[in-house]
Design a protein around this motif. Structure first.
Motif, PDB file in Angstrom:
ATOM      1  N   ARG A  43     -29.169  32.018   3.024  1.00  0.00           N
ATOM      2  CA  ARG A  43     -29.480  31.847   4.416  1.00  0.00           C
ATOM      3  C   ARG A  43     -28.434  30.094   4.914  1.00  0.00           C
ATOM      4  O   ARG A  43     -28.648  29.735   5.602  1.00  0.00           O
ATOM      5  N   GLN A  44     -28.826  28.888   3.700  1.00  0.00           N
ATOM      6  CA  GLN A  44     -28.490  27.645   3.915  1.00  0.00           C
ATOM      7  C   GLN A  44     -27.503  27.330   5.120  1.00  0.00           C
ATOM      8  O   GLN A  44     -26.476  28.644   4.748  1.00  0.00           O
ATOM      9  N   PHE A 107     -21.890  28.884  18.500  1.00  0.00           N
ATOM     10  CA  PHE A 107     -21.385  30.212  17.539  1.00  0.00           C
ATOM     11  C   PHE A 107     -20.426  31.633  17.590  1.00  0.00           C
ATOM     12  O   PHE A 107     -20.779  31.714  18.590  1.00  0.00           O
TER      13      PHE A 107
ATOM     14  N   LYS B   9     -41.268  28.497   5.450  1.00  0.00           N
ATOM     15  CA  LYS B   9     -40.405  29.486   4.934  1.00  0.00           C
ATOM     16  C   LYS B   9     -40.833  30.873   5.800  1.00  0.00           C
ATOM     17  O   LYS B   9     -39.247  31.741   6.730  1.00  0.00           O
ATOM     18  N   PHE B  10     -41.672  31.753   5.293  1.00  0.00           N
ATOM     19  CA  PHE B  10     -42.010  33.306   6.095  1.00  0.00           C
ATOM     20  C   PHE B  10     -42.921  32.748   7.242  1.00  0.00           C
ATOM     21  O   PHE B  10     -43.687  32.603   6.749  1.00  0.00           O
ATOM     22  N   TYR B  35     -31.979  26.524  16.840  1.00  0.00           N
ATOM     23  CA  TYR B  35     -31.807  27.773  16.921  1.00  0.00           C
ATOM     24  C   TYR B  35     -31.656  28.858  16.100  1.00  0.00           C
ATOM     25  O   TYR B  35     -32.966  28.845  15.799  1.00  0.00           O
ATOM     26  N   GLN B  37     -30.982  33.545  14.922  1.00  0.00           N
ATOM     27  CA  GLN B  37     -29.833  34.077  14.648  1.00  0.00           C
ATOM     28  C   GLN B  37     -30.684  35.048  14.540  1.00  0.00           C
ATOM     29  O   GLN B  37     -31.450  35.781  13.640  1.00  0.00           O
ATOM     30  N   LEU B  43     -25.732  31.546  15.531  1.00  0.00           N
ATOM     31  CA  LEU B  43     -26.729  31.001  16.465  1.00  0.00           C
ATOM     32  C   LEU B  43     -26.639  30.636  17.441  1.00  0.00           C
ATOM     33  O   LEU B  43     -25.731  30.382  17.649  1.00  0.00           O
ATOM     34  N   VAL B  88     -34.654  34.646  12.790  1.00  0.00           N
ATOM     35  CA  VAL B  88     -34.298  32.919  11.400  1.00  0.00           C
ATOM     36  C   VAL B  88     -34.061  32.465  12.137  1.00  0.00           C
ATOM     37  O   VAL B  88     -33.368  32.038  13.436  1.00  0.00           O
ATOM     38  N   PHE B  90     -33.354  28.205  12.609  1.00  0.00           N
ATOM     39  CA  PHE B  90     -33.081  26.961  12.141  1.00  0.00           C
ATOM     40  C   PHE B  90     -32.750  25.573  13.011  1.00  0.00           C
ATOM     41  O   PHE B  90     -32.896  25.602  14.007  1.00  0.00           O
ATOM     42  N   PHE B 106     -28.201  21.355   8.416  1.00  0.00           N
ATOM     43  CA  PHE B 106     -29.429  22.202   8.495  1.00  0.00           C
ATOM     44  C   PHE B 106     -30.825  22.402   8.371  1.00  0.00           C
ATOM     45  O   PHE B 106     -30.338  22.130   6.686  1.00  0.00           O
ATOM     46  N   GLY B 107     -31.510  22.947   8.375  1.00  0.00           N
ATOM     47  CA  GLY B 107     -33.356  23.226   7.430  1.00  0.00           C
ATOM     48  C   GLY B 107     -32.853  24.449   6.582  1.00  0.00           C
ATOM     49  O   GLY B 107     -31.767  25.083   6.692  1.00  0.00           O
ATOM     50  N   PRO B 108     -33.352  24.841   6.204  1.00  0.00           N
ATOM     51  CA  PRO B 108     -33.049  26.623   4.889  1.00  0.00           C
ATOM     52  C   PRO B 108     -33.488  27.484   5.667  1.00  0.00           C
ATOM     53  O   PRO B 108     -33.107  28.951   5.610  1.00  0.00           O
ATOM     54  N   GLY B 109     -34.217  27.127   7.575  1.00  0.00           N
ATOM     55  CA  GLY B 109     -34.138  28.343   8.119  1.00  0.00           C
ATOM     56  C   GLY B 109     -35.469  28.884   7.883  1.00  0.00           C
ATOM     57  O   GLY B 109     -36.739  28.409   6.570  1.00  0.00           O
ATOM     58  N   THR B 110     -36.583  29.184   8.712  1.00  0.00           N
ATOM     59  CA  THR B 110     -38.012  29.834   9.480  1.00  0.00           C
ATOM     60  C   THR B 110     -37.733  31.385   9.853  1.00  0.00           C
ATOM     61  O   THR B 110     -37.459  31.888  10.337  1.00  0.00           O
ATOM     62  N   ARG B 111     -37.753  32.525   8.370  1.00  0.00           N
ATOM     63  CA  ARG B 111     -37.831  34.286   9.015  1.00  0.00           C
ATOM     64  C   ARG B 111     -38.721  33.915   9.538  1.00  0.00           C
ATOM     65  O   ARG B 111     -40.330  34.636   8.778  1.00  0.00           O
TER      66      ARG B 111
END
Lengths: 117, 115
Positions: A43-44, A107, B9-10, B35, B37, B43, B88, B90, B106-111
């Motif tokens: 996902r990065q 995007f 993260k989740f 953002y 997604q 995004l 998700v 970001f 970007f960060g690794p995201g949160t689901r």
């Protein structure tokens, strides 16, 4: 408002071959930036390559290059010598130059690139 | 440098619950962004900030709030979670206008799932 369109939901290429991902955009601005981001399964979001609209020369980063056609509002990404690690979602993105990037990136929906061994 | 970090993260929320997604950056960036997604989509910008105390709406701000009390932190608040907010998320940051190109990190995201 600006829009970014990626018309290829999925592309497949043999390892070591060359593949081109398409992107078109619509904007009333004359000065802007275009980007390709890679998103692997982790996902990065990883920046692959960047193009400044006022530069006529196409950007190149190792095996990655772009074909920037400003009049046609087209911005394609060419990946040469495809490797298994290139498998990912690829997103085309736009940002206008004015405002310094404060209003973020626009995007496309992305292209899923599959690399066949 | 840790770059852009996001927690958790989740997360699974029930409809109507609230939560805060945390975002921090240690690169001394002025600009920060949130953002979302959705599946099969690119995004979309929720909110952005050009510095501490200054925030503004992006393309899809409804149902969210943000604050920026420090340069480093930019939390995103979800009030009264709805299934449409399953996505998700970001966080990203960049230098200000003085840096041409303004690459966003970007960060690794949160689901997040809302049931």
């Amino acid at each position: 408002a600006q829009t970014v369109t990626q018309s290829q939901p999925e592309m497949s290429v043999q390892e070591a071959e060359t593949v081109t991902l398409s992107c078109t955009y619509d904007t009333s601005e004359s000065d802007y930036y275009l980007f390709w981001y890679k998103q692997p399964p982790s996902r990065q979001m990883i920046l692959v390559i960047r193009q400044e609209a006022y530069k006529q020369q196409n950007a190149t980063e190792n095996r990655f290059s772009v074909n920037f056609q400003k009049a046609a509002k087209s911005f394609s990404l060419k990946i040469s010598d495809s490797q298994l690690g290139d498998a990912a979602m690829y997103f085309c993105a736009y940002r206008r130059r004015s405002g310094g990037g404060a209003d973020g990136l626009t995007f496309g929906k992305g292209t899923h690139l599959i690399i066949q061994p | 440098n840790a770059g852009v970090t996001q927690t958790p993260k989740f997360r699974i929320l029930k409809i109507g619950q609230s939560m805060t997604l945390q975002c921090a950056q240690d690169m001394n960036h002025n600009y920060m962004y949130w953002y979302r997604q959705d599946p099969g989509m690119g995004l979309k910008l929720i909110y952005y900030s050009v510095g501490a105390g200054i925030t503004d709406k992006g393309e899809v701000p409804n149902g969210y709030n943000v604050s920026r009390s420090t340069t480093e932190d930019f939390p995103l608040r979800l009030e009264l979670a709805a299934p449409s907010q399953t996505s998700v998320y970001f966080c990203a940051s960049s230098y200000g206008q003085s840096r041409g190109g303004n690459e966003q990190f970007f960060g690794p995201g949160t689901r997040l799932t809302v049931l």
